[in-house]
Design a protein around this motif. Structure first.
Motif, PDB file in Angstrom:
ATOM      1  N   THR A  25       0.775  -1.083   0.073  1.00 30.23           N
ATOM      2  CA  THR A  25      -0.035  -0.035  -0.037  1.00 30.23           C
ATOM      3  C   THR A  25       1.075   1.291  -0.171  1.00 30.23           C
ATOM      4  N   GLY A  26       0.307   2.220  -0.688  1.00 37.06           N
ATOM      5  CA  GLY A  26       1.097   3.349  -0.470  1.00 37.06           C
ATOM      6  C   GLY A  26       1.362   3.955   0.669  1.00 37.06           C
ATOM      7  N   THR A  27       2.155   4.848   1.005  1.00 38.57           N
ATOM      8  CA  THR A  27       2.415   5.575   2.109  1.00 38.57           C
ATOM      9  C   THR A  27       2.814   6.981   2.055  1.00 38.57           C
ATOM     10  N   VAL A  28       2.469   7.781   2.777  1.00 40.86           N
ATOM     11  CA  VAL A  28       2.926   9.160   2.614  1.00 40.86           C
ATOM     12  C   VAL A  28       4.413   9.409   2.597  1.00 40.86           C
ATOM     13  N   GLY A  29       4.967  10.189   1.499  1.00 37.80           N
ATOM     14  CA  GLY A  29       6.319  10.358   1.421  1.00 37.80           C
ATOM     15  C   GLY A  29       7.153   9.392   0.643  1.00 37.80           C
ATOM     16  N   GLY A  30       6.298   8.187   0.219  1.00 37.98           N
ATOM     17  CA  GLY A  30       7.009   6.976  -0.483  1.00 37.98           C
ATOM     18  C   GLY A  30       6.127   6.119  -0.919  1.00 37.98           C
ATOM     19  N   SER A  31       6.833   5.005  -1.434  1.00 36.73           N
ATOM     20  CA  SER A  31       5.871   3.662  -1.570  1.00 36.73           C
ATOM     21  C   SER A  31       6.320   2.709  -0.874  1.00 36.73           C
ATOM     22  N   SER A  32       5.336   1.675  -0.666  1.00 32.90           N
ATOM     23  CA  SER A  32       5.756   0.619   0.121  1.00 32.90           C
ATOM     24  C   SER A  32       5.273  -0.641  -0.783  1.00 32.90           C
ATOM     25  N   ALA A  33       6.057  -1.694  -1.069  1.00 31.58           N
ATOM     26  CA  ALA A  33       5.672  -2.943  -1.712  1.00 31.58           C
ATOM     27  C   ALA A  33       6.124  -4.072  -1.004  1.00 31.58           C
ATOM     28  N   ALA A  34       5.706  -5.180  -1.342  1.00 33.83           N
ATOM     29  CA  ALA A  34       6.317  -6.485  -0.642  1.00 33.83           C
ATOM     30  C   ALA A  34       5.994  -7.543  -1.759  1.00 33.83           C
ATOM     31  N   CYS A  35       6.917  -8.400  -1.606  1.00 31.71           N
ATOM     32  CA  CYS A  35       6.912  -9.529  -2.695  1.00 31.71           C
ATOM     33  C   CYS A  35       5.640 -10.571  -2.551  1.00 31.71           C
ATOM     34  N   ALA A  36       5.403 -11.185  -3.195  1.00 29.63           N
ATOM     35  CA  ALA A  36       4.416 -12.088  -3.154  1.00 29.63           C
ATOM     36  C   ALA A  36       4.662 -13.259  -2.277  1.00 29.63           C
ATOM     37  N   ALA A  37       3.760 -13.773  -1.479  1.00 27.00           N
ATOM     38  CA  ALA A  37       4.032 -14.946  -0.740  1.00 27.00           C
ATOM     39  C   ALA A  37       3.959 -16.363  -1.574  1.00 27.00           C
ATOM     40  N   VAL A  38       5.342 -16.596  -1.928  1.00 28.03           N
ATOM     41  CA  VAL A  38       5.333 -17.774  -2.735  1.00 28.03           C
ATOM     42  C   VAL A  38       6.281 -18.632  -2.311  1.00 28.03           C
ATOM     43  N   VAL A  39       6.091 -20.056  -2.223  1.00 27.14           N
ATOM     44  CA  VAL A  39       7.067 -20.946  -2.094  1.00 27.14           C
ATOM     45  C   VAL A  39       7.513 -22.023  -3.177  1.00 27.14           C
ATOM     46  N   SER A  40       8.506 -22.200  -3.379  1.00 26.48           N
ATOM     47  CA  SER A  40       8.778 -23.015  -4.470  1.00 26.48           C
ATOM     48  C   SER A  40       9.450 -24.473  -3.982  1.00 26.48           C
ATOM     49  N   TRP A  41       8.686 -25.573  -4.615  1.00 27.58           N
ATOM     50  CA  TRP A  41       8.905 -26.784  -4.064  1.00 27.58           C
ATOM     51  C   TRP A  41       8.768 -27.691  -5.170  1.00 27.58           C
ATOM     52  N   HIS A  42       9.824 -28.436  -5.457  1.00 26.08           N
ATOM     53  CA  HIS A  42       9.678 -29.554  -6.609  1.00 26.08           C
ATOM     54  C   HIS A  42       9.163 -28.764  -7.948  1.00 26.08           C
ATOM     55  N   SER A  43      10.028 -27.712  -8.264  1.00 27.32           N
ATOM     56  CA  SER A  43       9.784 -26.902  -9.438  1.00 27.32           C
ATOM     57  C   SER A  43       8.091 -26.469  -9.535  1.00 27.32           C
ATOM     58  N   HIS A  44       7.451 -26.319  -8.282  1.00 29.24           N
ATOM     59  CA  HIS A  44       6.185 -25.596  -8.403  1.00 29.24           C
ATOM     60  C   HIS A  44       5.818 -24.729  -7.389  1.00 29.24           C
ATOM     61  N   LEU A  45       5.061 -23.528  -7.806  1.00 31.58           N
ATOM     62  CA  LEU A  45       4.855 -22.527  -6.958  1.00 31.58           C
ATOM     63  C   LEU A  45       3.503 -22.909  -6.019  1.00 31.58           C
ATOM     64  N   TYR A  46       3.776 -22.230  -4.872  1.00 29.51           N
ATOM     65  CA  TYR A  46       2.715 -22.457  -3.834  1.00 29.51           C
ATOM     66  C   TYR A  46       2.291 -21.120  -3.416  1.00 29.51           C
ATOM     67  N   TRP A  47       1.333 -20.587  -3.373  1.00 27.30           N
ATOM     68  CA  TRP A  47       0.945 -19.235  -3.110  1.00 27.30           C
ATOM     69  C   TRP A  47       0.419 -19.169  -1.591  1.00 27.30           C
ATOM     70  N   GLY A  48       0.726 -18.128  -0.761  1.00 23.04           N
ATOM     71  CA  GLY A  48       0.178 -18.059   0.684  1.00 23.04           C
ATOM     72  C   GLY A  48      -1.217 -17.525   0.466  1.00 23.04           C
ATOM     73  N   ILE A  49      -1.877 -18.227   1.433  1.00 17.86           N
ATOM     74  CA  ILE A  49      -3.299 -17.817   1.356  1.00 17.86           C
ATOM     75  C   ILE A  49      -3.796 -17.300   2.574  1.00 17.86           C
ATOM     76  N   ASN A  50      -2.956 -16.788   3.421  1.00 19.03           N
ATOM     77  CA  ASN A  50      -3.532 -16.045   4.830  1.00 19.03           C
ATOM     78  C   ASN A  50      -4.106 -17.135   5.743  1.00 19.03           C
ATOM     79  N   ARG A  51      -3.728 -18.192   5.795  1.00 19.40           N
ATOM     80  CA  ARG A  51      -4.379 -19.193   6.485  1.00 19.40           C
ATOM     81  C   ARG A  51      -3.105 -20.068   7.465  1.00 19.40           C
ATOM     82  N   ARG A  52      -3.687 -20.452   8.714  1.00 22.55           N
ATOM     83  CA  ARG A  52      -2.643 -21.275   9.387  1.00 22.55           C
ATOM     84  C   ARG A  52      -3.207 -22.476   9.832  1.00 22.55           C
ATOM     85  N   VAL A  53      -2.487 -23.370  10.226  1.00 23.36           N
ATOM     86  CA  VAL A  53      -2.625 -24.784  10.665  1.00 23.36           C
ATOM     87  C   VAL A  53      -2.328 -24.932  12.176  1.00 23.36           C
TER      88      VAL A  53
END
Length: 135
Positions: A25-53
């Motif tokens: 999200t943008g912030t006053v006086g600059g920008s703020s960005a974050a990398c995608a929540a991604v894990v790579s395993w066995h050449s496949h990408l898994y996306w974070g879904i904001n859930r916990r076990v």
């Protein structure tokens, strides 16, 4: 027909989640960005879904990587970050895994998200998974 509609809906939810977790999200006086929540395993990408076990339903599985982030604000440089994966009871690792120690859920692309979310021990996450190292 209902399965097809559900599949389309789930794909849309995963796409929106991936987009939201990869954008800051943008912030006053600059920008703020974050990398995608991604894990790579066995050449496949898994996306974070904001859930916990719940920890009692995790079984150690393997090592994986959070790919290098080249975001200008939170850059990790050229190196991937190794993370320890866990199998989630009742869910095939080809569909979803959790990252230890916090149990953050990551879902493989094109997975039926509704099947993962039906698991009784998956709970809403406490923080947005879009920040590197928050897995």
């Amino acid at each position: 027909m209902a399965d097809m509609k559900l599949s389309v809906l789930v794909s849309a939810v995963v796409a929106v989640t991936a987009t939201l977790t990869s954008c800051g999200t943008g912030t006053v006086g600059g920008s703020s960005a974050a990398c995608a929540a991604v894990v790579s395993w066995h050449s496949h990408l898994y996306w974070g879904i904001n859930r916990r076990v719940l920890p009692s339903h995790l079984r150690p599985l393997a090592m994986a990587d959070i790919p290098a982030c080249r975001d200008t604000n939170h850059s990790s440089g050229e190196h991937a970050i190794p993370v320890r994966l866990a199998r989630i009871d009742g869910i095939r690792p080809a569909a979803a895994v959790a990252v230890l120690p916090r149990g953050t859920v990551f879902v493989r692309h094109r997975t039926d998200l509704s099947a993962v979310l039906r698991s009784p021990w998956i709970r809403a996450g406490q923080s947005r998974p879009g920040h590197r190292g928050s897995a």
